[in-house]
Design a protein around this motif. Structure first.
Motif, PDB file in Angstrom:
ATOM      1  N   ALA A  89      20.797  29.466  38.225  1.00  0.00           N
ATOM      2  CA  ALA A  89      21.920  28.714  37.757  1.00  0.00           C
ATOM      3  C   ALA A  89      22.488  27.342  38.234  1.00  0.00           C
ATOM      4  CB  ALA A  89      23.008  29.885  38.146  1.00  0.00           C
ATOM      5  N   GLU A  90      22.269  27.106  39.350  1.00  0.00           N
ATOM      6  CA  GLU A  90      22.107  25.535  39.892  1.00  0.00           C
ATOM      7  C   GLU A  90      21.683  24.269  39.471  1.00  0.00           C
ATOM      8  OE1 GLU A  90      20.990  25.404  44.262  1.00  0.00           O
ATOM      9  OE2 GLU A  90      19.837  26.788  43.896  1.00  0.00           O
ATOM     10  N   ASP A  91      21.145  24.441  38.029  1.00  0.00           N
ATOM     11  CA  ASP A  91      20.513  23.622  37.016  1.00  0.00           C
ATOM     12  C   ASP A  91      21.736  23.525  36.042  1.00  0.00           C
ATOM     13  OD1 ASP A  91      18.728  21.638  39.434  1.00  0.00           O
ATOM     14  OD2 ASP A  91      17.405  23.859  38.317  1.00  0.00           O
ATOM     15  N   ARG A  92      22.153  24.529  35.848  1.00  0.00           N
ATOM     16  CA  ARG A  92      22.968  25.059  34.344  1.00  0.00           C
ATOM     17  C   ARG A  92      24.703  24.217  35.293  1.00  0.00           C
ATOM     18  NH1 ARG A  92      18.346  24.983  33.739  1.00  0.00           N
ATOM     19  NH2 ARG A  92      17.518  26.746  32.488  1.00  0.00           N
ATOM     20  N   GLU A  93      25.264  22.971  33.322  1.00  0.00           N
ATOM     21  CA  GLU A  93      26.198  23.155  33.723  1.00  0.00           C
ATOM     22  C   GLU A  93      27.032  23.535  33.843  1.00  0.00           C
ATOM     23  OE1 GLU A  93      29.269  19.686  31.847  1.00  0.00           O
ATOM     24  OE2 GLU A  93      26.735  20.025  30.945  1.00  0.00           O
ATOM     25  N   ALA A 241      28.209  36.075  34.483  1.00  0.00           N
ATOM     26  CA  ALA A 241      29.577  36.170  35.395  1.00  0.00           C
ATOM     27  C   ALA A 241      29.486  37.455  36.425  1.00  0.00           C
ATOM     28  CB  ALA A 241      30.552  36.086  34.634  1.00  0.00           C
ATOM     29  N   VAL A 242      30.159  37.525  37.482  1.00  0.00           N
ATOM     30  CA  VAL A 242      30.381  38.564  38.219  1.00  0.00           C
ATOM     31  C   VAL A 242      31.493  38.892  38.688  1.00  0.00           C
ATOM     32  CG1 VAL A 242      29.990  39.683  40.656  1.00  0.00           C
ATOM     33  CG2 VAL A 242      27.970  38.163  39.597  1.00  0.00           C
ATOM     34  N   LEU A 243      31.704  40.064  38.610  1.00  0.00           N
ATOM     35  CA  LEU A 243      33.159  40.240  38.245  1.00  0.00           C
ATOM     36  C   LEU A 243      32.972  41.419  39.755  1.00  0.00           C
ATOM     37  CD1 LEU A 243      36.173  40.700  37.067  1.00  0.00           C
ATOM     38  CD2 LEU A 243      35.662  42.357  35.972  1.00  0.00           C
ATOM     39  N   ILE A 244      34.101  40.717  40.687  1.00  0.00           N
ATOM     40  CA  ILE A 244      34.450  41.826  42.230  1.00  0.00           C
ATOM     41  C   ILE A 244      35.518  41.890  42.061  1.00  0.00           C
ATOM     42  CG2 ILE A 244      34.258  41.729  44.437  1.00  0.00           C
ATOM     43  CD1 ILE A 244      32.391  39.576  43.567  1.00  0.00           C
ATOM     44  N   HIS A 281      20.816  33.582  38.442  1.00  0.00           N
ATOM     45  CA  HIS A 281      20.958  33.737  37.082  1.00  0.00           C
ATOM     46  C   HIS A 281      23.404  33.073  37.561  1.00  0.00           C
ATOM     47  CE1 HIS A 281      17.025  33.737  35.663  1.00  0.00           C
ATOM     48  NE2 HIS A 281      17.658  33.645  34.543  1.00  0.00           N
ATOM     49  N   VAL A 282      22.788  33.878  38.276  1.00  0.00           N
ATOM     50  CA  VAL A 282      25.046  34.131  38.197  1.00  0.00           C
ATOM     51  C   VAL A 282      25.201  32.590  38.505  1.00  0.00           C
ATOM     52  CG1 VAL A 282      26.288  35.250  39.774  1.00  0.00           C
ATOM     53  CG2 VAL A 282      24.087  36.542  39.277  1.00  0.00           C
ATOM     54  N   LYS A 283      26.171  32.125  37.431  1.00  0.00           N
ATOM     55  CA  LYS A 283      26.984  30.734  37.565  1.00  0.00           C
ATOM     56  C   LYS A 283      28.629  31.086  37.905  1.00  0.00           C
ATOM     57  CE  LYS A 283      27.250  26.293  36.993  1.00  0.00           C
ATOM     58  NZ  LYS A 283      26.138  25.176  38.000  1.00  0.00           N
ATOM     59  N   TYR A 284      29.157  32.212  37.533  1.00  0.00           N
ATOM     60  CA  TYR A 284      30.404  32.317  37.559  1.00  0.00           C
ATOM     61  C   TYR A 284      30.671  33.939  38.633  1.00  0.00           C
ATOM     62  CZ  TYR A 284      30.113  29.196  33.617  1.00  0.00           C
ATOM     63  OH  TYR A 284      29.975  28.272  33.086  1.00  0.00           O
ATOM     64  N   VAL A 285      31.520  33.688  39.674  1.00  0.00           N
ATOM     65  CA  VAL A 285      32.143  34.348  40.796  1.00  0.00           C
ATOM     66  C   VAL A 285      33.501  35.271  40.173  1.00  0.00           C
ATOM     67  CG1 VAL A 285      32.611  36.376  42.286  1.00  0.00           C
ATOM     68  CG2 VAL A 285      30.710  34.553  41.652  1.00  0.00           C
ATOM     69  N   LEU A 286      33.645  36.406  39.332  1.00  0.00           N
ATOM     70  CA  LEU A 286      35.833  36.378  39.297  1.00  0.00           C
ATOM     71  C   LEU A 286      36.170  37.486  39.866  1.00  0.00           C
ATOM     72  CD1 LEU A 286      35.255  37.190  35.910  1.00  0.00           C
ATOM     73  CD2 LEU A 286      35.105  34.628  36.777  1.00  0.00           C
ATOM     74  N   ILE A 287      37.183  37.051  41.194  1.00  0.00           N
ATOM     75  CA  ILE A 287      37.649  38.151  41.648  1.00  0.00           C
ATOM     76  C   ILE A 287      39.358  38.251  41.102  1.00  0.00           C
ATOM     77  CG2 ILE A 287      38.370  38.478  44.374  1.00  0.00           C
ATOM     78  CD1 ILE A 287      36.585  36.236  44.944  1.00  0.00           C
ATOM     79  N   GLY A 288      38.874  39.307  40.111  1.00  0.00           N
ATOM     80  CA  GLY A 288      39.905  39.923  39.467  1.00  0.00           C
ATOM     81  C   GLY A 288      41.512  40.635  40.395  1.00  0.00           C
ATOM     82  N   GLY A 289      42.000  40.178  40.993  1.00  0.00           N
ATOM     83  CA  GLY A 289      42.579  40.556  41.991  1.00  0.00           C
ATOM     84  C   GLY A 289      42.581  41.210  43.283  1.00  0.00           C
ATOM     85  N   GLU A 326      27.612  27.415  46.893  1.00  0.00           N
ATOM     86  CA  GLU A 326      27.957  26.299  46.296  1.00  0.00           C
ATOM     87  C   GLU A 326      27.922  25.755  45.021  1.00  0.00           C
ATOM     88  OE1 GLU A 326      30.492  22.923  46.766  1.00  0.00           O
ATOM     89  OE2 GLU A 326      30.456  24.555  47.533  1.00  0.00           O
ATOM     90  N   HIS A 327      27.362  26.835  44.114  1.00  0.00           N
ATOM     91  CA  HIS A 327      26.651  26.362  42.624  1.00  0.00           C
ATOM     92  C   HIS A 327      27.612  27.189  41.730  1.00  0.00           C
ATOM     93  CE1 HIS A 327      23.545  28.974  43.922  1.00  0.00           C
ATOM     94  NE2 HIS A 327      23.930  29.242  41.943  1.00  0.00           N
ATOM     95  N   MET A 328      27.518  28.343  42.359  1.00  0.00           N
ATOM     96  CA  MET A 328      28.465  29.109  41.890  1.00  0.00           C
ATOM     97  C   MET A 328      29.806  29.279  41.672  1.00  0.00           C
ATOM     98  SD  MET A 328      27.613  32.769  43.220  1.00  0.00           S
ATOM     99  CE  MET A 328      25.002  33.124  42.844  1.00  0.00           C
ATOM    100  N   GLU A 329      30.740  29.073  40.514  1.00  0.00           N
ATOM    101  CA  GLU A 329      32.003  28.537  40.390  1.00  0.00           C
ATOM    102  C   GLU A 329      32.891  29.965  40.635  1.00  0.00           C
ATOM    103  OE1 GLU A 329      33.657  26.017  39.584  1.00  0.00           O
ATOM    104  OE2 GLU A 329      32.842  24.632  38.338  1.00  0.00           O
ATOM    105  N   VAL A 330      33.437  30.199  41.525  1.00  0.00           N
ATOM    106  CA  VAL A 330      34.238  30.940  41.763  1.00  0.00           C
ATOM    107  C   VAL A 330      35.949  30.774  41.036  1.00  0.00           C
ATOM    108  CG1 VAL A 330      35.831  32.421  44.256  1.00  0.00           C
ATOM    109  CG2 VAL A 330      33.579  31.424  43.721  1.00  0.00           C
ATOM    110  N   VAL A 331      36.270  32.410  40.338  1.00  0.00           N
ATOM    111  CA  VAL A 331      37.693  32.155  40.414  1.00  0.00           C
ATOM    112  C   VAL A 331      38.444  32.951  41.393  1.00  0.00           C
ATOM    113  CG1 VAL A 331      39.402  32.397  37.607  1.00  0.00           C
ATOM    114  CG2 VAL A 331      36.806  31.207  37.584  1.00  0.00           C
ATOM    115  N   LEU A 332      39.461  33.043  41.353  1.00  0.00           N
ATOM    116  CA  LEU A 332      40.822  33.800  41.677  1.00  0.00           C
ATOM    117  C   LEU A 332      41.591  34.083  41.225  1.00  0.00           C
ATOM    118  CD1 LEU A 332      40.628  32.337  45.685  1.00  0.00           C
ATOM    119  CD2 LEU A 332      39.733  34.882  45.367  1.00  0.00           C
TER     120      LEU A 332
END
Length: 346
Positions: A89-93, A241-244, A281-289, A326-332
């Motif tokens: 996932a580091e090499d994926r935009e 994408a991982v959902l937490i 292969h995880v590129k996104y980490v979503l923390i859903g509340g 760092e290469h994973m996008e985190v959405v809070l």
């Protein structure tokens, strides 16, 4: 992330500041192993003297501090440090895009009208779904059902206000915009009885009833809303994408060890070959509340808190989130326990 960089970020967080992602990248670019601590000290000095005192450390502040110390670009502090080579996932935009920003559009004052607006909106949307179905589109109202006379039939959409079970009977208090009634469900009709047992308060449903005495209706059929078929969208490359959610940092029941294992897995340090393949292969980490447990969300919450300070809760949470690669996008996404949302009274 190297140990030196981890300590540097920890020092900034412990001082009560948050870091923007661009500030972190600038810190990596400007901070050599021998100059990282002086750079962080200068950043904190400048931030503390600024008026008003900033909440976030930005890239511009790091650049000014580097200029003050006359730091030229040099060998950077290594930030990988996992010993596994580059991960997929580091090499994926990143393709993260905000398609709707609810800032300024969501919120509540806690007034009665806010609650009414919320429940009415949900009732209207669920009613619209029922009216799209062939078998429920001819729904009337509770008033129509009550006006039908003894043994008169009624068909309507309503919200469950209260549910009581007694022996082999279930009593549902239901309401629509215009009227309220009590619906009796007996076990003589097994399918309706089993459906009624699954019903919860505030649920919107379609009822076919027979009029009894007063405002009592007897249920002959209950229809629950169906979830429309939905085909999930898929990426054209194997990124995940991982959902937490509901981390609740600061609560006595915060699962710190389990969350630590999740962080270890995201770093590629935990799990067998199959699990490591997924984490690579995880590129996104979503923390859903509910990243933190918050303060004053419900009566006597303080007895359930291990950390009774909201700022300290967020400092601890920031340390944990900072360990995500760092290469994973985190959405809070804020929840009702988070400080940016006004908690509804409970």
């Amino acid at each position: 992330m190297s140990e030196e960089m981890r300590r540097a970020v920890g020092t900034i967080l412990e001082a009560g500041f948050q870091m923007e992602s661009e500030a972190f990248k600038t810190l990596v670019e400007k901070g050599r192993v021998d100059s990282l601590k002086p750079l962080v000290d200068e950043v904190l000095k400048m931030a503390s003297l600024a008026q008003p005192r900033p909440l976030f450390i930005g890239a511009d502040l790091v650049l000014r501090a580097a200029e003050q110390l006359d730091l030229a670009a040099g060998p950077v502090v290594p930030v990988e440090g996992l010993g596994h080579g580059r991960r997929f996932a580091e090499d994926r935009e990143s393709r993260l895009e905000v398609v709707f920003d609810p800032t300024g559009k969501l919120g509540t004052t806690g007034a009665l009208d806010d609650f009414l607006r919320y429940f009415r909106s949900r009732f209207e949307k669920m009613s619209a779904l029922f009216r799209q179905r062939i078998d429920t589109r001819s729904a009337g109202t509770i008033s129509d059902a009550l006006a039908g006379g003894t043994n008169g039939r009624g068909r309507f959409v309503a919200m469950v206000v209260e549910k009581r079970e007694k022996a082999n009977r279930i009593f549902l208090t239901v309401d629509d915009y215009d009227d309220e009634a009590t619906v009796l469900v007996g076990d003589s009709n097994p399918s309706v009885w089993q459906t009624a047992r699954r019903i919860s308060r505030d649920q919107v449903l379609f009822l076919e009833t027979r009029k009894s005495s007063g405002k009592l209706l007897v249920a002959e059929n209950i229809v629950l809303p169906e979830i429309p078929d939905h085909k999930p969208g898929r990426a054209n490359e194997e990124v995940y994408a991982v959902l937490i959610s509901d981390v609740h940092v600061g609560s006595k029941v915060f699962m710190e060890d389990a969350f630590g294992r999740v962080l270890g897995w995201l770093k590629g340090e935990v799990g067998g070959p199959d699990q490591r393949h997924i984490s690579d292969h995880v590129k996104y980490v979503l923390i859903g509340g509910d990243l933190v447990d918050g303060i004053g969300v419900y009566p006597r919450q303080e007895v359930d808190l291990k950390v009774p300070d909201i700022y300290e809760q967020y400092r601890l949470a920031a340390k944990l989130v900072g360990e995500i690669p760092e290469h994973m996008e985190v959405v809070l996404i804020p929840g009702n326990h988070d400080a940016v949302r006004q908690a509804l009274p409970q």
